[in-house]
Design a protein around this motif. Structure first.
Motif, mmCIF file in Angstrom:
data_model
loop_
_atom_site.group_PDB
_atom_site.id
_atom_site.type_symbol
_atom_site.label_atom_id
_atom_site.label_comp_id
_atom_site.label_asym_id
_atom_site.label_seq_id
_atom_site.Cartn_x
_atom_site.Cartn_y
_atom_site.Cartn_z
ATOM 1 N N ASP A 28 0.833 -1.206 0.000
ATOM 2 C CA ASP A 28 0.000 0.000 0.000
ATOM 3 C C ASP A 28 0.867 1.254 0.000
ATOM 4 O O ASP A 28 0.564 2.240 -0.650
ATOM 5 C CB ASP A 28 -0.901 0.017 1.236
ATOM 6 N N ARG A 35 3.547 1.582 -1.407
ATOM 7 C CA ARG A 35 4.101 1.770 -2.744
ATOM 8 C C ARG A 35 3.008 1.907 -3.797
ATOM 9 O O ARG A 35 3.208 1.570 -4.965
ATOM 10 C CB ARG A 35 5.020 0.608 -3.088
ATOM 11 N N ASN A 36 1.832 2.341 -3.354
ATOM 12 C CA ASN A 36 0.696 2.576 -4.258
ATOM 13 C C ASN A 36 0.244 1.319 -4.987
ATOM 14 O O ASN A 36 -0.189 1.384 -6.128
ATOM 15 C CB ASN A 36 1.025 3.654 -5.290
ATOM 16 N N ARG A 37 0.369 0.182 -4.329
ATOM 17 C CA ARG A 37 -0.155 -1.018 -4.958
ATOM 18 C C ARG A 37 -1.666 -1.012 -4.792
ATOM 19 O O ARG A 37 -2.174 -0.964 -3.671
ATOM 20 C CB ARG A 37 0.425 -2.264 -4.291
ATOM 21 N N PRO A 38 -2.429 -1.041 -5.898
ATOM 22 C CA PRO A 38 -3.878 -0.979 -5.758
ATOM 23 C C PRO A 38 -4.441 -2.262 -5.147
ATOM 24 O O PRO A 38 -3.906 -3.349 -5.380
ATOM 25 C CB PRO A 38 -4.383 -0.788 -7.187
ATOM 26 N N VAL A 83 -6.297 2.736 -4.421
ATOM 27 C CA VAL A 83 -5.029 2.850 -3.694
ATOM 28 C C VAL A 83 -5.380 3.411 -2.323
ATOM 29 O O VAL A 83 -6.139 4.378 -2.216
ATOM 30 C CB VAL A 83 -4.058 3.789 -4.443
ATOM 31 N N TYR A 142 -4.501 5.298 1.067
ATOM 32 C CA TYR A 142 -3.559 6.270 1.607
ATOM 33 C C TYR A 142 -3.653 6.261 3.124
ATOM 34 O O TYR A 142 -4.684 5.878 3.682
ATOM 35 C CB TYR A 142 -3.882 7.665 1.062
ATOM 36 N N TRP A 146 4.188 8.968 -7.177
ATOM 37 C CA TRP A 146 4.952 8.286 -6.128
ATOM 38 C C TRP A 146 6.425 8.561 -6.331
ATOM 39 O O TRP A 146 6.960 8.331 -7.401
ATOM 40 C CB TRP A 146 4.695 6.794 -6.229
ATOM 41 N N ARG A 185 3.734 10.709 -1.701
ATOM 42 C CA ARG A 185 2.674 10.106 -2.503
ATOM 43 C C ARG A 185 1.636 11.176 -2.761
ATOM 44 O O ARG A 185 1.109 11.757 -1.829
ATOM 45 C CB ARG A 185 2.004 8.962 -1.734
ATOM 46 N N ALA A 218 -2.022 12.071 -3.846
ATOM 47 C CA ALA A 218 -3.343 11.497 -4.072
ATOM 48 C C ALA A 218 -4.203 12.594 -4.662
ATOM 49 O O ALA A 218 -4.184 13.717 -4.181
ATOM 50 C CB ALA A 218 -3.925 11.028 -2.756
#
Lengths: 227, 742
Positions: free
Chosen positions: A83, A85-88, A106, A108, B347, B385, B387
């Motif tokens: 998560d 690392r922006n893993r959906p 994703v 946050y 990212w 990050r 968003a």
């Protein structure tokens, strides 16, 4: 040599005295919060009516939550390295009689607001009536709404109970389309024998209308016989 | 989204036809026959007193072969790779450096070193000697790789170099850090030292990231295997890696450019400058950019891969060494900077690591044979990050480690030596997470943790010869260490070891054995986590206090060298060892529901066998190495992904000028991995064995003082693996050109 040692000692005293002594001799394992969790909130509504959907199931990755009476949900989600690392993650929103939503989000840290609108999949029996046209015959009407269109309706049936010579028989009578009010609302109709030569007298106090669409979604409703 | 590994295949290997391979081998053999064999020997003595100098460094700068003089100051460098442009450099603490071209050196002559004297006419007797800790440890299995072998390997990643060692596994990537495991240990159970400074991180896993140094800046890689090394191996149940960086004392400079698959580019430069006869400056730098094409998601299972073409990584390494020679000692300062940047849409992670180390070794203020070292290692990890709609999430993770170390050697009498080490560690980490928008900035959480530790340790060694037979000598070692952690943990542990050397004219046999206990303290994060769970009453199923992990290990081994040259080979060395490691109190982290639970009930026994055989100068120019490791791990839950068998075969061919070649085949056996299924239950999975080949071919030649090398290297040529899910496994080809000026 004495002067050198003297300077060294003075220097050490200054260094040791100047810094935070506890930090260099003690320990601290206390952090504000080390358990990294995110809050995922939102609500689930019906696309056509805008009304909240209660007891909808939401599955975020491996975690499951449900909506309350207002259609709102809350999930405390532990954040993993993926998560970060922006893993959906896969989200599945489902409720019986609604089309399931499958999407990827994703997560946050802090707050995540995700609202979902579900499309009602099943046909809806809006109303039905049974009108007496003669001593032995009646007509059954049923108004059916299907958001996917009237053409999506597979069949509509009325369920009636007869009794003749002490034997009770349940008879399913198909209803056929009569009037199409709109592309997704239509009236279905069929003749119902009050006294059937085959099964005897119509004894049912409550009759049932069932509707089935082409995707297998169904609706069933009971109605009271007016006569 | 997820695809199998066949996706990444930027080069088609069919292009290497068999005919061109045969032509190449014929060429190699022909050029081999043209070279002659040579040996350089001599004796090093003090110019004033004419006493032999023990422990002086003797080095050939071009061939990069070195040796240390023996008890009587003699040295002998065996080298078939003799080069007419080579330079012989003899250096010793407190003496002026002696440099002579090999063409002018008369073999087996007397080399006299002039002592450096601060006061004219005042002769200086130097008693100082470098304390080589790895050599002073209790008898254990060890392997090393020297500069020339490292260069021939042609890789830019240190991790790839470790593949030529037996019973060592490498995993990781640039983002997670590349870490190594010894004899089935976890990466956190290996201590990595760079010039004597511990570089294990202070994050959750406590492993060392080997990307901190480019391979080209390494002089020597040394691996000490075993779980009870007294002086270097605190907490290292697997073993110790010791990296020595390049320090060249003659004037030279070099530049190297490498291009490879995945749009990778490497630019390297080095400058070695003697400023005065006592003051030396070395700089080494690397810039690298790379498009990995896949995501590094550590929680992906086994062969899952996520493709992403929008990832770009850049790396920079800077390495500065300053050495100043006093009349009785050496003062060194080292700076290492490692910068890493990883970008993908929305990212970005940037890291800055600095290591500053200062040491003095030698004699000072009438204290002889000591070394004092102070080092400061910081790392800053910044993650942003973005968003859409909610601004930016920022995570700042900073760690700092201060280490002070004192080493002293005592000669009690001719037979007894004592080496002592005392150390102080200050470990500190800060973790700050915040959310930032155009209008506001809010802290989500912040943690600041620290801990201090002091250790002292020592090794007594008793050495003697067997009466009546001068060729049998023995040495016993007794090691002890005490550790004191500021949280109250303290341990006093000891190790014993013994070695017998049977020295005959053309062979040497050295059986050895060791036994001991080691301790590994919980990391800052592990300690903090337990306190945090205690506070919110989540402790009903787990322990409330975290205990140190303990390890009992025993090893018996045998080293054998044969110097009887036959027409086939010049010499042979072989090694075999049996070992057993028992770990108690192993901590297992396991996520459950929305929490991570820590279990500390673990006990694991790893038993294994390790064997290797090395043939040097096969048909004069080839080297052959075979190695095998077999492991039996009793509880794979604590040690997943460890292959039960490893086999490696390596063939080298090397000429000082001309072609060189290194090819390595390796096989990894079955291993057991585990994961948690959707219900949170543990599922195990057997990971299939896999094979691989790495090849590097180069050509080097000289034009006057310039050495030019052209090299091509290929990795993972047979890549059929899918299990090292966080190791970037893919075919990789590279072409490199390097220029060096002496």
């Amino acid at each position: 040599m004495i002067t050198f040692r003297f300077i060294l000692i003075i220097f050490l005293i200054l260094v040791v005295g100047g810094c935070d002594l506890d930090k260099y001799t003690g320990y601290n394992y206390e952090g504000e919060s080390l358990i990294e969790t995110a809050r995922i909130t939102g609500n689930v509504t019906n696309t056509f009516t805008g009304t909240p959907i209660l007891r909808a199931t939401l599955k975020f990755g491996n975690l499951i939550t449900y909506t309350d009476g207002e259609g709102d949900y809350l999930l405390v989600y532990p954040l993993g390295t993926g998560d970060e690392r922006n893993r959906p993650i896969t989200v599945v929103v489902s409720r019986p009689n609604y089309f399931q939503i499958e999407t990827e989000i994703v997560v946050y840290p802090d707050k995540n607001i995700h609202d979902f609108a579900l499309i009602y999949a099943a046909p809806i029996i809006e109303s039905s009536s049974l009108e007496l046209i003669s001593q032995s015959e009646a007509i059954c009407y049923a108004t059916i709404l299907d958001y996917q269109g009237v053409d999506d309706i597979e069949n509509v049936e009325g369920v009636f109970t007869y009794e003749g010579e002490g034997v009770q028989t349940v008879v399913q009578i198909p209803l056929n389309e009569d009037i199409r009010f709109s592309p997704n609302r239509a009236q279905f109709i069929s003749n119902v024998e009050r006294i059937s030569p085959l099964y005897g007298d119509l004894i049912t106090k409550v009759y049932q209308i069932t509707v089935l669409d082409k995707s297998g979604y169904a609706d069933t409703r009971d109605f009271i016989r007016p006569f | 989204m997820r695809t199998q590994e066949t996706l990444f295949d930027p080069f088609n290997m069919d292009q290497f036809s068999s005919r061109s391979f045969v032509t190449l081998i014929i060429f190699l053999v022909c050029s081999a026959c043209l070279k002659l064999n040579a040996q350089i020997g001599g004796q090093v003595i003090d110019a004033k007193t004419h006493e032999p100098l023990k422990g002086a460094n003797v080095e050939l700068t071009v061939s990069r072969i070195g040796e240390i003089t023996d008890q009587d100051g003699f040295f002998s460098i065996r080298s078939n790779l003799q080069d007419i442009n080579d330079t012989l450099v003899v250096s010793f603490l407190g003496y002026e450096v002696y440099i002579i071209p090999v063409s002018k050196y008369e073999n087996n002559s007397l080399i006299t070193l002039k002592p450096i004297s601060l006061d004219y006419g005042d002769s200086v007797v130097v008693k100082a000697e470098f304390i080589d800790l790895p050599k002073k440890e209790i008898p254990h299995a060890s392997e090393q790789l020297t500069l020339r072998e490292i260069e021939n390997y042609g890789t830019g990643e240190i991790a790839d170099l470790f593949r030529s060692f037996s019973s060592i596994r490498v995993e990781g990537n640039d983002l997670d850090g590349r870490s190594i495991q010894i004899r089935g240990s976890a990466a956190s159970e290996v201590n990595v030292y760079v010039d004597g400074v511990l570089i294990n991180n202070l994050g959750l896993d406590n492993s060392a990231d080997l990307t901190i140094l480019p391979t080209e800046s390494i002089e020597k890689l040394e691996v000490l295997k075993g779980g009870n090394l007294t002086l270097l191996g605190k907490g290292a149940f697997g073993g110790v890696v010791n990296i020595t960086t390049k320090k060249q004392f003659n004037r030279s400079m070099g530049f190297q450019a490498k291009l490879g698959s995945f749009d990778s580019k490497y630019f390297l430069g080095e400058v070695n400058l003697p400023i005065t006869s006592r003051f030396y400056f070395n700089y080494f730098g690397q810039f690298n950019s790379f498009f990995p094409q896949i995501e590094y998601f550590p929680d992906e299972l086994f062969s899952e891969r996520t493709e992403n073409k929008n990832i770009e990584t850049t790396k920079q390494n800077h390495n500065i060494n300053l050495n100043y020679f006093f009349k009785n000692g050496q003062f060194s300062t080292k700076f290492i900077g490692y910068f890493f940047d990883y970008q993908k849409p929305a990212w970005e992670n940037s890291r800055e690591n600095y290591l500053i180390s200062t040491s003095y070794k030698g004699s000072l203020l009438h204290i002889n044979d000591f070394e004092i070292n102070g080092s400061y290692f910081t790392s800053a990890d910044n993650l942003v990050r973005s968003a859409s709609g909610s601004g930016e999430f920022i995570s700042d993770f900073n760690t700092r480690r201060l280490n002070l170390k004192l080493l002293k050697k005592f000669y009690l009498n001719q037979k007894i030596e004592l080496h002592i080490l005392s150390e102080y560690f200050h470990d500190e980490l800060e973790d700050v997470q915040k959310v930032r928008d155009i209008n506001f900035q809010e802290s989500l959480f912040a943690a600041s943790l620290w801990e201090n530790r002091a250790s002292f340790g020592g090794i007594f060694s008793f050495a003697d010869q067997l009466q009546n037979s001068s060729y049998v000598s023995w040495k016993t070692h007794l090691g002890f260490r005490g550790d004191f952690v500021s949280n109250g943990n303290k341990d006093f542990l000891s190790t014993i070891g013994a070695q017998v050397d049977i020295n005959k004219v053309d062979w040497k046999l050295s059986p050895y054995a060791n036994y001991g206990k080691n301790v590994k303290y919980p990391t800052l994060f592990e300690n903090a986590y337990i306190q945090a769970t205690e506070k919110i009453n989540l402790v009903d199923t787990v322990f409330t206090r975290i205990n140190p992990e303990y390890n009992n290990s025993a090893e018996i081994g045998l080293d054998f060298t044969l110097n009887r040259s036959t027409f086939l080979y010049k010499n042979l060395s072989a090694h075999v060892a049996l070992f057993s490691n028992t770990v108690y109190n192993k901590i297992l982290r396991r996520p459950f529901d929305f929490q991570t639970f820590y279990y500390q009930t673990g006990r694991n026994v790893t038993r294994g066998v390790e064997a290797s055989i090395k043939l040097h100068q096969v048909l004069n120019y080839f080297g052959l190495k075979l190695d095998y490791t077999g492991l039996d791990i009793s509880d794979p839950l604590f040690y997943p992904f460890k292959p039960d068998q490893n086999f490696g075969a390596q063939l080298d061919f090397s000429l000082p000028v001309g072609f060189y070649f290194t090819g390595r085949y390796f096989y990894q056996g079955k291993s057991i991995a585990w994961y948690l299924n959707q219900e949170g239950a543990i599922q195990t999975q057997t990971i299939q064995e896999y094979n691989d080949i790495d090849i590097s071919i180069g050509y080097r030649f000289h034009i006057k003082n310039i050495e030019l090398t052209l090299q091509t290297a290929g990795y993972n040529l047979l890549d059929s693996s899918g299990f090292q899910y966080y190791y970037l496994n893919k075919r990789y080809l590279q072409v490199a050109l390097s220029i060096k000026y002496y």
